[in-house]
Design a protein around this motif. Structure first.
Motif, mmCIF file in Angstrom:
data_model
loop_
_atom_site.group_PDB
_atom_site.id
_atom_site.type_symbol
_atom_site.label_atom_id
_atom_site.label_comp_id
_atom_site.label_asym_id
_atom_site.label_seq_id
_atom_site.Cartn_x
_atom_site.Cartn_y
_atom_site.Cartn_z
ATOM 1 N N MET A 230 0.844 -1.190 0.000
ATOM 2 C CA MET A 230 0.000 0.000 0.000
ATOM 3 C C MET A 230 0.881 1.242 0.000
ATOM 4 S SD MET A 230 -2.999 1.113 2.698
ATOM 5 C CE MET A 230 -4.000 -0.325 2.358
ATOM 6 N N LEU A 231 0.577 2.177 -0.870
ATOM 7 C CA LEU A 231 1.362 3.398 -0.968
ATOM 8 C C LEU A 231 1.132 4.302 0.240
ATOM 9 C CD1 LEU A 231 0.726 4.207 -4.734
ATOM 10 C CD2 LEU A 231 2.724 3.091 -3.733
ATOM 11 N N SER A 232 2.081 5.220 0.465
ATOM 12 C CA SER A 232 2.032 6.088 1.635
ATOM 13 C C SER A 232 0.740 6.897 1.707
ATOM 14 C CB SER A 232 3.236 7.033 1.629
ATOM 15 O OG SER A 232 3.146 7.978 2.669
ATOM 16 N N LEU B 92 -16.901 12.411 -22.285
ATOM 17 C CA LEU B 92 -16.434 12.125 -20.926
ATOM 18 C C LEU B 92 -14.921 12.267 -20.865
ATOM 19 C CD1 LEU B 92 -16.781 11.180 -18.020
ATOM 20 C CD2 LEU B 92 -16.823 8.813 -18.858
ATOM 21 N N VAL B 93 -14.460 13.182 -19.999
ATOM 22 C CA VAL B 93 -13.040 13.442 -19.818
ATOM 23 C C VAL B 93 -12.646 13.026 -18.405
ATOM 24 C CG1 VAL B 93 -11.210 15.177 -19.848
ATOM 25 C CG2 VAL B 93 -13.166 15.388 -21.417
ATOM 26 N N VAL B 94 -11.662 12.166 -18.298
ATOM 27 C CA VAL B 94 -11.205 11.658 -17.009
ATOM 28 C C VAL B 94 -9.890 12.326 -16.636
ATOM 29 C CG1 VAL B 94 -10.498 9.617 -15.704
ATOM 30 C CG2 VAL B 94 -12.335 9.447 -17.404
ATOM 31 N N LEU B 95 -9.842 12.899 -15.444
ATOM 32 C CA LEU B 95 -8.638 13.526 -14.916
ATOM 33 C C LEU B 95 -8.059 12.585 -13.865
ATOM 34 C CD1 LEU B 95 -10.394 15.830 -16.137
ATOM 35 C CD2 LEU B 95 -9.446 17.344 -14.386
ATOM 36 N N ALA B 96 -6.889 12.034 -14.126
ATOM 37 C CA ALA B 96 -6.334 11.019 -13.232
ATOM 38 C C ALA B 96 -4.817 11.100 -13.195
ATOM 39 C CB ALA B 96 -6.765 9.625 -13.692
ATOM 40 N N ASP B 97 -4.244 11.354 -12.017
ATOM 41 C CA ASP B 97 -2.795 11.284 -11.928
ATOM 42 C C ASP B 97 -2.367 9.823 -12.029
ATOM 43 O OD1 ASP B 97 -2.143 10.106 -9.138
ATOM 44 O OD2 ASP B 97 -3.579 11.689 -8.657
ATOM 45 N N SER B 98 -1.101 9.587 -12.246
ATOM 46 C CA SER B 98 -0.614 8.249 -12.577
ATOM 47 C C SER B 98 -0.845 7.219 -11.483
ATOM 48 C CB SER B 98 0.877 8.306 -12.925
ATOM 49 O OG SER B 98 1.629 8.903 -11.874
ATOM 50 N N THR B 99 -1.013 7.650 -10.221
ATOM 51 C CA THR B 99 -1.251 6.682 -9.139
ATOM 52 C C THR B 99 -2.596 5.988 -9.293
ATOM 53 O OG1 THR B 99 -2.261 8.313 -7.639
ATOM 54 C CG2 THR B 99 0.141 8.070 -7.548
ATOM 55 N N LYS B 100 -3.529 6.590 -10.028
ATOM 56 C CA LYS B 100 -4.850 5.986 -10.198
ATOM 57 C C LYS B 100 -4.781 4.706 -11.020
ATOM 58 C CE LYS B 100 -6.637 9.475 -8.036
ATOM 59 N NZ LYS B 100 -7.062 9.344 -6.628
ATOM 60 N N PHE B 101 -3.697 4.524 -11.766
ATOM 61 C CA PHE B 101 -3.537 3.306 -12.558
ATOM 62 C C PHE B 101 -3.108 2.127 -11.690
ATOM 63 C CE2 PHE B 101 -3.274 6.637 -15.695
ATOM 64 C CZ PHE B 101 -3.843 6.092 -16.835
ATOM 65 N N THR B 102 -2.716 2.395 -10.440
ATOM 66 C CA THR B 102 -2.201 1.330 -9.573
ATOM 67 C C THR B 102 -3.251 0.799 -8.609
ATOM 68 O OG1 THR B 102 -1.434 2.869 -7.839
ATOM 69 C CG2 THR B 102 0.071 2.419 -9.669
#
Length: 252
Positions: free
Chosen positions: A1-3, A202-212
């Motif tokens: 689990m990430l911090s 539909l536009v999704v705003l997601a930083d790269s951590t959302k892929f994990t």
């Protein structure tokens, strides 16, 4: 689990119980006691909680602090993503901006748009846009989820039926290149799905951590997504798979 995930779980536990002992938190989150002690020390220095003997407790204005904590996570990436998203906002259009700290990063860059109507179920979004008198803001009704400052339930769902949305901008708990958007709460799934149905784009705003991370409920399929805006840390395999599925993926 990430911090940042551990910290979110610590705050969630404290909101439910008021106080948490180190061993109790470690067991609930599934990490070692030494990891929890390290997290609590860092969170105390950040003003997110108060250290007490053997554990931690909430501080005053916890909901505001929790929101500020989410804002601070990957803030540089969110700012770039939010600015890039506004390039897709057209004058004289009706858009939906769902609640969340990633979508909130769009708001400063909407200044000066003409004839814009914004629908939202996020109180944080509405408050920020209240400072821009040129934008018409429609707040969808519903039951307040305090921790997220968002409105949920049948009132919000029925209100959406009254509007035609050109473009919807949403954050997400998880983004999977094969499954689509996933959420962490079964209770919120109905509203989240309804908000994203039948929009023009539909536009999704997601930083790269959302892929994990992947939540237990699916909110939108890959076929529903038109654009994904993320940062350069997004896994190349996921970016390739999304693009192969017809999604316009933009790295910022």
């Amino acid at each position: 689990m990430l911090s940042h995930e551990r910290k979110r779980e610590v705050l969630r536990h404290l909101r439910s119980h008021g106080i948490g002992q180190v061993n109790e938190l470690a067991e609930a989150i599934g990490v070692s006691a030494s990891t929890i002690r390290r997290d609590l020390k860092e969170m105390d220095s950040q003003g997110l909680l108060t250290r007490v003997h053997g554990g931690a407790s909430l501080i005053e204005n916890d909901l505001e602090v929790a929101h500020m904590a989410r804002q601070s996570e990957h803030s540089a990436q969110k700012r770039r993503i939010g600015e890039a998203a506004t390039s897709l906002v057209k004058d004289n259009s009706t858009i939906l901006i769902t609640g969340g700290t990633t979508t909130e990063a769009m708001l400063p860059f909407l200044h000066g748009r003409d004839g814009l109507t914004v629908l939202t179920n996020g109180l944080n979004v509405a408050v920020q846009l209240s400072r821009q008198a040129n934008i018409t803001v429609v707040v969808l009704g519903g039951i307040l989820r305090h921790a997220e400052m968002s409105l949920l339930g049948p009132l919000a769902e029925h209100a959406m039926e009254e509007f035609r949305v050109d473009t919807a901008f949403t954050g997400t708990y998880g983004l999977d290149a094969s499954v689509g958007l996933t959420g962490a709460s079964v209770h919120e799934a109905s509203t989240d799905r309804k908000l994203l149905e039948g929009v023009g784009s539909l536009v999704v705003l997601a930083d790269s951590t959302k892929f994990t991370q992947r939540g237990p409920v699916r909110l939108a399929s890959v076929e529903q997504i038109d654009v994904v805006i993320t940062d350069s840390g997004a896994p190349s395999s996921a970016v390739h798979e999304l693009r192969a599925g017809g999604v316009d993926v933009r790295l910022v």
